[in-house]
Design an enzyme around this catalytic site. Structure first.
Site, PDB file in Angstrom:
ATOM      1  N   SER A   1       8.860   1.662  -0.287  1.00 29.66           N
ATOM      2  CA  SER A   1       8.697   2.764   0.660  1.00 29.66           C
ATOM      3  C   SER A   1       8.702   2.327   2.120  1.00 29.66           C
ATOM      4  O   SER A   1       8.864   3.160   3.009  1.00 29.66           O
ATOM      5  CB  SER A   1       7.396   3.528   0.364  1.00 29.66           C
ATOM      6  OG  SER A   1       6.275   2.720   0.622  1.00 29.66           O
TER       7      SER A   1
ATOM      8  N   LYS B   1       1.275   3.056   4.558  1.00 30.99           N
ATOM      9  CA  LYS B   1       2.073   4.123   5.150  1.00 30.99           C
ATOM     10  C   LYS B   1       1.799   4.230   6.650  1.00 30.99           C
ATOM     11  O   LYS B   1       0.774   3.769   7.154  1.00 30.99           O
ATOM     12  CB  LYS B   1       1.743   5.472   4.499  1.00 30.99           C
ATOM     13  CG  LYS B   1       2.134   5.587   3.029  1.00 30.99           C
ATOM     14  CD  LYS B   1       3.634   5.647   2.847  1.00 30.99           C
ATOM     15  CE  LYS B   1       4.014   5.853   1.373  1.00 30.99           C
ATOM     16  NZ  LYS B   1       3.777   4.642   0.565  1.00 30.99           N
TER      17      LYS B   1
END
Length: 211
Positions: free
Chosen positions: A124, A163
C-alpha cells in the site's frame, strides 16, 4: 592509504573493527569468515599487521585482535564506509573517498531512545518507495501532524497499518501510496495512533525480484 596497508590487510583490519563495533570479540576465528580468506592466510597477515604497527602485540594465543591508534586513525571505528555523495537528479561522478565509517543506524538517521523497527507487509505504500520486507523506523507518539505517515491501529482490529493521515474536522482519512488501495475514513475518536514514520530501509535485491 599507506602502501603497506594492502587491500587484504585493510579487509582484515576492517573486519576486526566491525566486530568490535558490534560488541563481539575479534578473535582470529571470528575474523576469518568475514574476509573470505583461509585461516592460515589471515594468521599470516595478522603477524604482518602486528609488525607494521596496525595491531597490538599478541596478548595470549587466543586473545582478541586489537587495532592500534594508528589503524583507527586510518580506518575509523569499523562499520560500513560512507564514500561521498551521489546525485539523484543529474548524473555526477561518485567519488570513492571514505568520509566516515557507519556502525549504527543512529549515526545516519535521527533516532531517539524508544524508537523501534517494523517489517512491512503489503504494497500500500510503494508509491513512496516502501515495499514489502522493507524496514520502517517508528517513533512512538499518539499525535502526528496533518499529512504525515503514521502507524495506526484501525477501529475494531488488533493489527496496525502504515498510512498517511489527513485530519478533517471530526474525521481522519488514512491514505495509501498505491491507487489499488482506496482511502479509509473513520471518526477521529476511533483511530489510535501508535507512532510516526522516522525513516525506512529497503533491500535492493528483494525489490528487484518483484520487478
Amino acid at each position: 592509504m599507506p602502501p603497506d596497508l594492502t587491500r587484504t590487510r585493510r579487509l582484515i583490519l576492517t573486519s576486526v573493527l566491525r566486530l568490535q563495533a558490534e560488541g563481539q570479540p575479534a578473535t582470529l576465528g571470528a575474523v576469518t569468515p568475514l574476509t573470505g580468506l583461509t585461516k592460515a592466510a589471515v594468521s599470516y597477515q595478522v603477524a604482518n599487521l602486528r609488525e607494521l604497527g596496525y595491531l597490538e602485540p599478541a596478548n595470549g594465543r587466543y586473545a582478541p585482535l586489537v587495532p592500534t591508534d594508528r589503524a583507527r586513525a586510518l580506518l575509523g571505528d569499523g562499520g560500513y564506509p560512507l564514500v561521498g555523495d551521489i546525485a539523484a537528479g543529474q548524473p555526477a561522478h561518485a567519488e570513492q573517498n571514505v568520509e566516515a565509517y557507519i556502525t549504527r543506524l543512529d549515526q545516519v538517521i535521527d533516532m531517539k531512545e524508544g524508537d523501534y523497527l517494523l517489517r512491512v507487509r503489503g504494497e500500500s505504500m510503494i508509491g513512496i518507495g516502501i515495499y514489502p520486507q522493507d524496514l520502517v523506523i517508528v517513533r512512538p507518539t499518539d499525535t502526528v501532524p496533518n499529512g504525515d505517515i503514521a502507524v495506526v491501529l484501525l477501529p475494531g482490529e488488533s493489527t496496525a497499518t502504515l498510512k498517511r493521515l489527513e485530519h478533517k474536522g471530526a474525521q481522519v482519512t488514512l491514505r495509501s501510496e498505491n491507487p489499488d488501495y482506496p482511502p479509509m475514513t473513520f471518526p477521529a475518536r476511533d483511530v489510535r495512533i501508535q507512532g510516526c514514520l522516522v525513516a525506512h530501509i529497503g533491500q535492493a535485491n528483494l525489490r528487484n525480484r518483484r520487478n
